[in-house]
Design a protein around this motif. Structure first.
Motif, PDB file in Angstrom:
ATOM      1  N   THR A 113       4.676  53.186  23.766  1.00 26.82           N
ATOM      2  CA  THR A 113       6.187  53.316  23.980  1.00 26.82           C
ATOM      3  C   THR A 113       6.741  52.378  24.591  1.00 26.82           C
ATOM      4  O   THR A 113       6.266  51.696  25.903  1.00 26.82           O
ATOM      5  CB  THR A 113       6.670  54.623  24.757  1.00 26.82           C
ATOM      6  N   PHE A 114       8.092  51.518  24.319  1.00 26.80           N
ATOM      7  CA  PHE A 114       8.532  50.386  24.943  1.00 26.80           C
ATOM      8  C   PHE A 114       9.858  50.651  25.346  1.00 26.80           C
ATOM      9  O   PHE A 114      10.739  51.094  24.608  1.00 26.80           O
ATOM     10  CB  PHE A 114       8.391  49.327  23.848  1.00 26.80           C
ATOM     11  N   ASP A 115      10.431  50.264  26.584  1.00 28.15           N
ATOM     12  CA  ASP A 115      11.603  50.638  27.188  1.00 28.15           C
ATOM     13  C   ASP A 115      12.375  49.158  27.177  1.00 28.15           C
ATOM     14  O   ASP A 115      11.961  48.223  27.737  1.00 28.15           O
ATOM     15  CB  ASP A 115      11.436  50.875  28.476  1.00 28.15           C
ATOM     16  N   THR A 116      13.486  49.153  26.657  1.00 29.05           N
ATOM     17  CA  THR A 116      14.241  48.040  26.397  1.00 29.05           C
ATOM     18  C   THR A 116      15.756  48.264  26.550  1.00 29.05           C
ATOM     19  O   THR A 116      16.190  49.205  26.859  1.00 29.05           O
ATOM     20  CB  THR A 116      13.863  47.296  24.974  1.00 29.05           C
ATOM     21  N   GLU A 125      15.343  42.540  23.765  1.00 36.48           N
ATOM     22  CA  GLU A 125      15.548  43.570  22.865  1.00 36.48           C
ATOM     23  C   GLU A 125      15.184  43.181  21.357  1.00 36.48           C
ATOM     24  O   GLU A 125      14.528  43.598  20.553  1.00 36.48           O
ATOM     25  CB  GLU A 125      16.754  44.315  22.870  1.00 36.48           C
ATOM     26  N   LEU A 128      11.485  41.810  21.167  1.00 29.61           N
ATOM     27  CA  LEU A 128      10.754  43.098  20.958  1.00 29.61           C
ATOM     28  C   LEU A 128      10.898  43.589  19.502  1.00 29.61           C
ATOM     29  O   LEU A 128       9.876  44.011  18.774  1.00 29.61           O
ATOM     30  CB  LEU A 128      11.237  44.209  21.942  1.00 29.61           C
ATOM     31  N   GLY A 129      12.013  43.606  18.929  1.00 30.52           N
ATOM     32  CA  GLY A 129      12.275  44.310  17.742  1.00 30.52           C
ATOM     33  C   GLY A 129      11.485  43.401  16.600  1.00 30.52           C
ATOM     34  O   GLY A 129      10.803  43.916  15.816  1.00 30.52           O
ATOM     35  N   LEU A 132       7.742  43.862  16.738  1.00 34.64           N
ATOM     36  CA  LEU A 132       7.551  45.376  16.322  1.00 34.64           C
ATOM     37  C   LEU A 132       7.381  45.465  14.678  1.00 34.64           C
ATOM     38  O   LEU A 132       6.555  46.041  14.097  1.00 34.64           O
ATOM     39  CB  LEU A 132       8.461  46.672  16.815  1.00 34.64           C
ATOM     40  N   THR A 158      10.487  53.378  20.598  1.00 33.55           N
ATOM     41  CA  THR A 158      11.318  52.479  21.512  1.00 33.55           C
ATOM     42  C   THR A 158      12.140  53.384  22.277  1.00 33.55           C
ATOM     43  O   THR A 158      12.698  54.428  21.629  1.00 33.55           O
ATOM     44  CB  THR A 158      12.171  51.412  20.789  1.00 33.55           C
ATOM     45  N   SER A 160      15.987  52.613  24.149  1.00 29.20           N
ATOM     46  CA  SER A 160      16.531  51.807  24.167  1.00 29.20           C
ATOM     47  C   SER A 160      18.058  52.412  24.986  1.00 29.20           C
ATOM     48  O   SER A 160      17.892  53.620  25.248  1.00 29.20           O
ATOM     49  CB  SER A 160      17.293  50.927  23.175  1.00 29.20           C
ATOM     50  N   LEU A 241      16.262  46.426  16.579  1.00 29.03           N
ATOM     51  CA  LEU A 241      15.327  47.354  16.405  1.00 29.03           C
ATOM     52  C   LEU A 241      15.261  47.830  15.039  1.00 29.03           C
ATOM     53  O   LEU A 241      14.301  48.553  14.793  1.00 29.03           O
ATOM     54  CB  LEU A 241      15.195  48.335  17.518  1.00 29.03           C
TER      55      LEU A 241
END
Length: 484
Positions: A113-116, A125, A128-129, A132, A158, A160, A241
């Motif tokens: 799980t990734f917080d952005t 962001e 990260l996308g 992924l 994710t 966001s 994302l």
């Protein structure tokens, strides 16, 4: 000794003398970086082969139909992951290759799980996308993980955020639509609107020389206006994302700010905000919604309203600030809401929603400074404060308080005592993370390691958190020693 050993199901590979031999030990990893500073903690211990790290834990988050996903209990925060000058002056922004290596290691350790956010530093962001998209084919293979039992869903999730108040310092204009009269009054009184406000081509109102920390709420106004403003934010995140947003948090509640101080006015009703967030324009792009930096009465009201009306999306996640280092009356950012030691120790606190707290190290890393660390970290923050850095203008007064200095000194001494007692080599940052994880209501924790060694140390905090007792937490927080 100030702490009590918990009975655990893990055996130790350490051999200690008779006075220090523990019955059971939590499993931990041994980062090479820590080996240079064992010091007095091992005066009475003989170090053998280090145990394997305790595996990642997972939390079920479910929709109305009870379709559940298993989120890793540690959530990889990305706010400062590639930020230049974050640790020391002259630190370079890391390359995409270095970024991918850190994110890969997080997944190998079980983090899924990734917080952005679209406002996080360095267009993270979007980066990260892209990672992924590239990584989705690999994560299904057992061989990608340190052990095959990790990430049972074989998926990456994710978190966001939207609902940010509009930053007038950068935009220098109010967007089209309505704004609170209280905000407009402050802007007029400060001479920021001019005698005859200029209307921009898109229907906004020009603001002249708005200072940093001046914000207008996106969650103010009619249901249609809120829906339109949040949908505009969501459009950018969905593009970053690839339309795969698991949980979308309203990262601030309805509020306006001037120079980081909240302007006193009535808030938009929670029911109106939930109706806007439950519109198809938003629900088509996200799996679930949540809140972040909302005060407890508003969080509880949102849960009650959603339980009474099936047309409303129920928030599944709340993300407040929680750390051994409490914020003073000055938040580390505009609208930051914290929860407290006593609250997080109660199973009844904000019952019915998962809590994913953030900034366990207080919004910066004291541990990256040379000794004396607290003094040097404070001096560094003051230097940035004096230079006018808006982030450090808040952090300096928010975190560097006398109470927090005492907590820092306690956790340093406690960590040394704990290592002597248990023949372990935990670091102070691991103990601070473990403090946050060990509370009853700590379902998840958003963490911010920026190197692979920091990441491994942070994951090892899970095992340490199992060893801390309620008395330990009480002592670390307020210095109370329970008499045995």
């Amino acid at each position: 000794m100030k702490f009590q050993k918990k009975t655990l199901d893990y055996t130790s590979n350490l051999s200690c003398n008779e006075n220090l031999r523990p019955k059971k030990l939590a499993l931990y990893i041994l980062p090479v970086i820590a080996m240079i500073s064992w010091g007095s903690a091992f005066a009475n211990c003989t170090v053998g082969k280090p145990p394997v790290n305790q595996e990642m834990e997972y939390v079920d988050i479910c929709d109305k139909e009870n379709d559940c996903k298993k989120f890793s209990r540690l959530v990889m925060g990305t706010d400062h992951l590639i930020q230049a000058n974050w640790v020391v002056d002259g630190q370079q922004e890391i390359s995409d290759e270095e970024l991918h290596a850190i994110l890969d290691e997080a997944v190998k350790l079980g983090i899924n799980t990734f917080d952005t956010s679209p406002i996080y530093v360095g267009n993270i962001e979007d980066k990260l996308g892209k990672w992924l998209d590239y990584k989705n084919s690999e994560i299904h293979e057992d061989g990608f993980y340190s052990t095959g039992s990790l990430n049972p869903d074989r998926n990456l999730y994710t978190i966001s955020k939207g609902g940010f108040p509009l930053d007038l310092y950068y935009s220098q204009k109010l967007d089209s639509g309505s704004h609170s009269e209280e905000l407009l009054t402050v802007l007029r009184e400060q001479g920021l609107l001019g005698e005859k406000p200029t209307i921009t081509d898109d229907g906004g109102i020009e603001v002249k020389n708005a200072p940093s920390g001046t914000y207008s709420s996106r969650l103010y106004g009619s249901e249609e206006q809120i829906k339109s403003r949040v949908s505009g934010e969501l459009h950018h995140t969905a593009n970053h994302l690839s339309n795969d947003i698991t949980v979308y948090l309203m990262h601030r509640d309805d509020a306006d700010f001037f120079k980081f101080d909240e302007i006193d006015r009535p808030q938009t009703p929670v029911n109106r905000i939930l109706r806007a967030l439950s519109a198809q324009e938003i629900t088509d792009k996200v799996w679930q919604i949540g809140v972040s930096n909302w005060r407890t009465p508003r969080v509880n009201e949102s849960l009650k309203l959603a339980s009474e009306n099936s047309d409303l999306l129920k928030p599944v996640l709340n993300s407040p600030y929680f750390s051994l280092f409490e914020m003073s009356e000055r938040s580390i950012h505009a609208g930051g809401i914290q929860v407290f030691h006593k609250e997080m120790s109660s199973p009844e606190f904000q019952k019915g929603i998962k809590i994913m707290s953030y900034s366990p190290l207080g919004g910066f890393s004291i541990l990256d400074k040379p000794e004396p660390r607290w003094k040097n970290a404070k001096a560094s923050a003051k230097e940035k404060y004096d230079a006018g850095d808006p982030y450090w203008k808040n952090v300096f007064y928010s975190i560097f308080t006398e109470d927090n200095r005492q907590r820092y000194e306690r956790v340093v001494q406690f960590t040394d005592d704990f290592n002597n007692e248990h023949c372990t080599i935990y670091t102070v940052d691991q103990m601070i993370n473990a403090y946050a994880l060990a509370h009853e209501r700590a379902d998840m924790l958003a963490v911010g390691p920026i190197t692979i060694p920091q990441l491994r140390r942070t994951v090892a905090s899970l095992g340490l958190s199992k060893m801390l007792t309620d008395d330990d937490l009480e002592y670390l927080y307020d210095g109370v020693v329970v008499q045995q």
